[in-house]
Design an enzyme around this catalytic site. Structure first.
Site, mmCIF file in Angstrom:
data_model
loop_
_atom_site.group_PDB
_atom_site.id
_atom_site.type_symbol
_atom_site.label_atom_id
_atom_site.label_comp_id
_atom_site.label_asym_id
_atom_site.label_seq_id
_atom_site.Cartn_x
_atom_site.Cartn_y
_atom_site.Cartn_z
ATOM 1 N N ARG A 397 10.974 -11.630 4.293
ATOM 2 C CA ARG A 397 10.139 -12.475 3.446
ATOM 3 C C ARG A 397 10.774 -12.659 2.073
ATOM 4 N NH1 ARG A 397 4.042 -11.034 1.535
ATOM 5 N NH2 ARG A 397 5.053 -9.071 1.004
ATOM 6 N N TYR A 458 -2.420 -13.264 15.002
ATOM 7 C CA TYR A 458 -1.695 -13.049 13.741
ATOM 8 C C TYR A 458 -0.743 -14.227 13.547
ATOM 9 C CZ TYR A 458 1.053 -10.417 10.298
ATOM 10 O OH TYR A 458 1.685 -9.975 9.158
HETATM 11 C C1 LIG Z 1 4.596 -6.239 4.712
HETATM 12 C C2 LIG Z 1 3.191 -5.845 4.965
HETATM 13 C C3 LIG Z 1 2.794 -5.513 6.246
HETATM 14 C C4 LIG Z 1 1.468 -5.151 6.491
HETATM 15 N N1 LIG Z 1 1.108 -4.793 7.757
HETATM 16 C C5 LIG Z 1 -0.165 -4.407 8.013
HETATM 17 C C6 LIG Z 1 -0.544 -3.999 9.323
HETATM 18 O O1 LIG Z 1 0.254 -3.950 10.262
HETATM 19 N N2 LIG Z 1 -1.834 -3.632 9.511
HETATM 20 C C7 LIG Z 1 -2.740 -3.638 8.494
HETATM 21 O O2 LIG Z 1 -3.888 -3.287 8.735
HETATM 22 N N3 LIG Z 1 -2.401 -4.016 7.261
HETATM 23 C C8 LIG Z 1 -1.148 -4.392 6.984
HETATM 24 N N4 LIG Z 1 -0.790 -4.768 5.711
HETATM 25 C C9 LIG Z 1 -1.794 -4.756 4.649
HETATM 26 C C10 LIG Z 1 -1.839 -3.407 3.859
HETATM 27 O O3 LIG Z 1 -0.640 -2.730 3.985
HETATM 28 C C11 LIG Z 1 -2.958 -2.560 4.368
HETATM 29 O O4 LIG Z 1 -4.166 -3.155 3.944
HETATM 30 C C12 LIG Z 1 -2.943 -1.097 3.905
HETATM 31 O O5 LIG Z 1 -3.979 -0.440 4.585
HETATM 32 C C13 LIG Z 1 -3.121 -0.924 2.433
HETATM 33 O O6 LIG Z 1 -2.815 0.418 2.094
HETATM 34 P P1 LIG Z 1 -2.368 0.807 0.622
HETATM 35 O O7 LIG Z 1 -2.295 2.283 0.554
HETATM 36 O O8 LIG Z 1 -1.152 0.075 0.240
HETATM 37 O O9 LIG Z 1 -3.613 0.287 -0.188
HETATM 38 P P2 LIG Z 1 -3.670 -0.610 -1.562
HETATM 39 O O10 LIG Z 1 -2.910 -1.838 -1.307
HETATM 40 O O11 LIG Z 1 -3.216 0.280 -2.643
HETATM 41 O O12 LIG Z 1 -5.185 -0.857 -1.637
HETATM 42 C C14 LIG Z 1 -5.851 -1.714 -0.730
HETATM 43 C C15 LIG Z 1 -7.337 -1.820 -1.143
HETATM 44 O O13 LIG Z 1 -7.982 -0.575 -0.954
HETATM 45 C C16 LIG Z 1 -8.407 -0.020 -2.186
HETATM 46 N N5 LIG Z 1 -8.061 1.400 -2.127
HETATM 47 C C17 LIG Z 1 -6.842 1.951 -1.926
HETATM 48 N N6 LIG Z 1 -6.942 3.280 -1.846
HETATM 49 C C18 LIG Z 1 -8.247 3.577 -2.010
HETATM 50 C C19 LIG Z 1 -8.987 4.789 -2.015
HETATM 51 N N7 LIG Z 1 -8.400 5.968 -1.819
HETATM 52 N N8 LIG Z 1 -10.318 4.728 -2.227
HETATM 53 C C20 LIG Z 1 -10.941 3.528 -2.408
HETATM 54 N N9 LIG Z 1 -10.297 2.363 -2.392
HETATM 55 C C21 LIG Z 1 -8.963 2.387 -2.186
HETATM 56 C C22 LIG Z 1 -7.689 -0.789 -3.262
HETATM 57 O O14 LIG Z 1 -8.427 -0.860 -4.451
HETATM 58 C C23 LIG Z 1 -7.535 -2.154 -2.604
HETATM 59 O O15 LIG Z 1 -8.716 -2.902 -2.722
HETATM 60 C C24 LIG Z 1 0.532 -5.136 5.432
HETATM 61 C C25 LIG Z 1 0.956 -5.454 4.141
HETATM 62 C C26 LIG Z 1 2.273 -5.811 3.908
HETATM 63 C C27 LIG Z 1 2.707 -6.144 2.530
#
Ligand SMILES: Cc1cc2nc3c(=O)[nH]c(=O)nc-3n(C[C@H](O)[C@H](O)[C@H](O)COP(=O)(O)OP(=O)(O)OC[C@H]3O[C@@H](n4cnc5c(N)ncnc54)[C@H](O)[C@@H]3O)c2cc1C
Length: 539
Positions: A397, A458
């Site tokens: 990307r 997706y």
């Molecule tokens: C390249 C890429 C691939 C992805 N692939 C997938 C996939 O295969 N499947 C999928 O489901 N998602 C996917 N995602 C989306 C994302 O990675 C997921 O939503 C993931 O679960 C987010 O985790 P994080 O720790 O990065 O959370 P963040 O991005 O840090 O937070 C996500 C949300 O949750 C809240 N949050 C985070 N931690 C907490 C906590 N401990 N308590 C309360 N609220 C909290 C944040 O405020 C925010 O609103 C992808 C994203 C990218 C960029």
């Protein structure tokens, strides 16, 4: 992690030569154009508005070293990893950067931070890995005396491992690879592998209801949650770890997917599996997407579903070979496919994990059903290629953005009977919206999670990026696709969550009374309304 993109420079990839000509032919993209991100020193960051006294109190609560207003930290916490996030950051816009990044070291410290912020009316944005693709971690400080990003990386314990019950309690900030490394030492696994696995956290997964690539078999994160500990401004709410209970509505369900608007998930007790002895992934070809969907439905409803099931449509099958280094149909042998009438077909990856004998038994049964459904076995190679390159896509990307190509993904789920209609309608909506702007699109799709009653879809879409109005271009496409999803009764998100970007469609999802109910829960847990404003709940 790159502040303007994905992963680290050591794993960066450039577009394969084979991808450049389809992109220029079909999208009109100029293969020579390089649109690199601005230099870090040119990124615009707003003045700090947090009162020094509040900063002082936060330092007292968590320690001075756990509060930073350093420029790079503020930029990194200004946005997640969605297409609009990256467009803005690459152009030097970090205007939503938090006033400070605060990293508490325990649930008690989280409670202390929330009390200070509630009193001072400072917005709090929980930040796990920051991989949100729906604007979930972008600070909103309008109407507040500032905003902090609450970085949970120090809550990284793995505690209370119960080998008998196969559960363990994880600190919310534990990153995916570290969680799996520690479990592997005990011969155990969670099996939760979203594509963002390397950089996302246990708490982020629970807060967004994430789905891993093997969730057809292992279950989505919501199915893996045994118990939770949430710290909210109003106090602590524990959904006790239990295998099941009939004690009224399940509070776990209220907290899973709460996206930081109700409080901070500090600890999650999750269900484990033994580490699989064998992983067997294979490729299958179908003559068409419709034929493939039907075969997957029959297999799933016969309780013969695999752990991983992905079926690419015709467009994705064709393009993945050019776009994904090391993946796709190109490697499978075009002659072989042509001789069997599958040259314009669809590739499926089907994977099984577990004990060797059990994998063999399940594989044999599924293979019989797939063949009956018209599939042609392609052997292990496509499965192995997919396994090897499963985390490579997000790097691509960045390379596409470098070449001035807009690329984004969106996802939904619906019943089997509605699946092909949604596939067609969303594809059409994306193509029309982008055609209308004079930027023809490539739209690809795959099925990636199977349920007895339906499946997820997706979509990935690409178009030449508009230089002057890249965000308006993206909004037009996103909006058209979302309207098409909602019009056919599918969900606005199967696993990316609501965040900022899906809020306009939340009403269609749960109705006015449903929103009122969620608001009531928020008002009770977060009376000052400081928790992650501007996310999940529409205005
Ligand atoms: C390249 C890429 C691939 C992805 N692939 C997938 C996939 O295969 N499947 C999928 O489901 N998602 C996917 N995602 C989306 C994302 O990675 C997921 O939503 C993931 O679960 C987010 O985790 P994080 O720790 O990065 O959370 P963040 O991005 O840090 O937070 C996500 C949300 O949750 C809240 N949050 C985070 N931690 C907490 C906590 N401990 N308590 C309360 N609220 C909290 C944040 O405020 C925010 O609103 C992808 C994203 C990218 C960029």
């Amino acid at each position: 992690m790159r502040w303007w993109g994905w992963g680290d420079d050591a794993h960066a990839v450039d577009l394969p030569e084979a991808a450049l000509s389809p992109l220029s032919e079909r999208l009109g993209a100029d293969p020579g154009v390089r649109a690199r991100p601005v230099a870090l020193e040119d990124v615009r960051v707003p003045e700090v508005s947090l009162a020094p006294a509040t900063r002082g109190r936060l330092e007292q609560a968590v320690g001075a070293e756990a509060v930073t207003q350093e420029r790079l930290a503020r930029i990194v916490h200004a946005a997640g990893k969605s297409y609009p996030d990256l467009v803005r950051l690459r152009r030097g816009d970090a205007s939503n950067a938090p006033d400070a990044v605060v990293a508490p070291g325990s649930a008690e410290e989280v409670g202390a931070v929330l009390a200070i912020c509630a009193e001072a009316r400072v917005a709090v944005v929980p930040f796990g890995g920051g991989t949100s693709v729906v604007g979930g971690v972008e600070p909103v400080s309008d109407g507040f005396a500032g905003a902090i990003s609450l970085d949970l990386r120090r809550l990284d314990g793995l505690e209370a491992l119960d080998r008998v019950s196969l559960t363990a309690s994880f600190g919310a900030g534990l990153l995916g690879p570290e969680a799996e490394r520690r479990l592997a030492r005990e011969g155990l696994t969670l099996g939760h592998l979203p594509q963002s696995f390397e950089f996302s956290t246990v708490g982020g997964w629970v807060a967004t209801r994430s789905a891993g690539q093997a969730s057809t078999g292992y279950g989505r994160i919501d199915e893996l949650v045994e118990g939770l500990r949430l710290v909210a401004p109003a106090g602590e709410l524990a959904a006790r770890p239990l295998p099941a209970s009939a004690a009224g509505p399940d509070l776990r369900e209220l907290l899973v997917g709460s996206e930081g608007v109700l409080g901070v998930i500090c600890e999650a007790t999750l269900r484990l599996r033994p580490l699989p002895a064998v992983r067997r992934y294979e490729g299958w070809s179908f003559r068409s997407f419709t034929e493939g969907c039907e075969a997957l439905r029959v297999m799933e409803q016969a309780d013969a579903g695999p752990d991983v099931a992905r079926l690419s449509d015709e467009e994705e099958t064709e393009l993945s070979s050019a776009l994904a280094p090391g993946g796709g149909a190109e490697r499978i042998g075009r002659t072989y496919l042509r001789m069997r009438g599958h040259e314009a077909g669809c590739l499926a990856i089907v994977g099984f994990e577990g004990e060797a004998k059990e994998v063999e038994r399940r594989r044999h049964r599924a293979a019989g059903l797939l063949r009956e459904g018209g599939a042609l076995g392609l052997g292990r190679r496509p499965g192995e290629i997919w396994q090897r390159s499963r985390y490579g896509g997000p790097y691509l990307r960045d390379a596409l953005l470098d070449h001035g190509v807009m690329v984004d993904t969106l996802e939904t789920a619906t019943s089997w009977s509605n699946l092909t209609a949604v596939h067609a309608a969303v594809g059409r909506a994306l193509r029309e919206a982008l055609d209308n702007r004079g930027t023809p699109a490539l739209v690809m799709c795959h099925v990636s999670h199977l349920y007895r009653s339906g499946a997820s879809l997706y979509f990935t879409f690409l178009a030449r990026q508009e230089r002057d109005e890249p965000l308006e271009q993206w909004r037009a496409a996103k909006s058209a696709a979302s309207e098409a999803i909602v019009a056919l009764g599918a969900t606005i998100t199967h696993h990316h969550a609501i965040g900022r970007d899906h809020r306009p469609w939340m009403r269609a999802e749960v109705g006015e009374l449903g929103i009122g109910l969620l608001r009531a829960a928020k008002e009770r847990l977060d009376p000052a309304g400081i928790m992650n404003p501007g996310k999940l709940l529409p205005d």
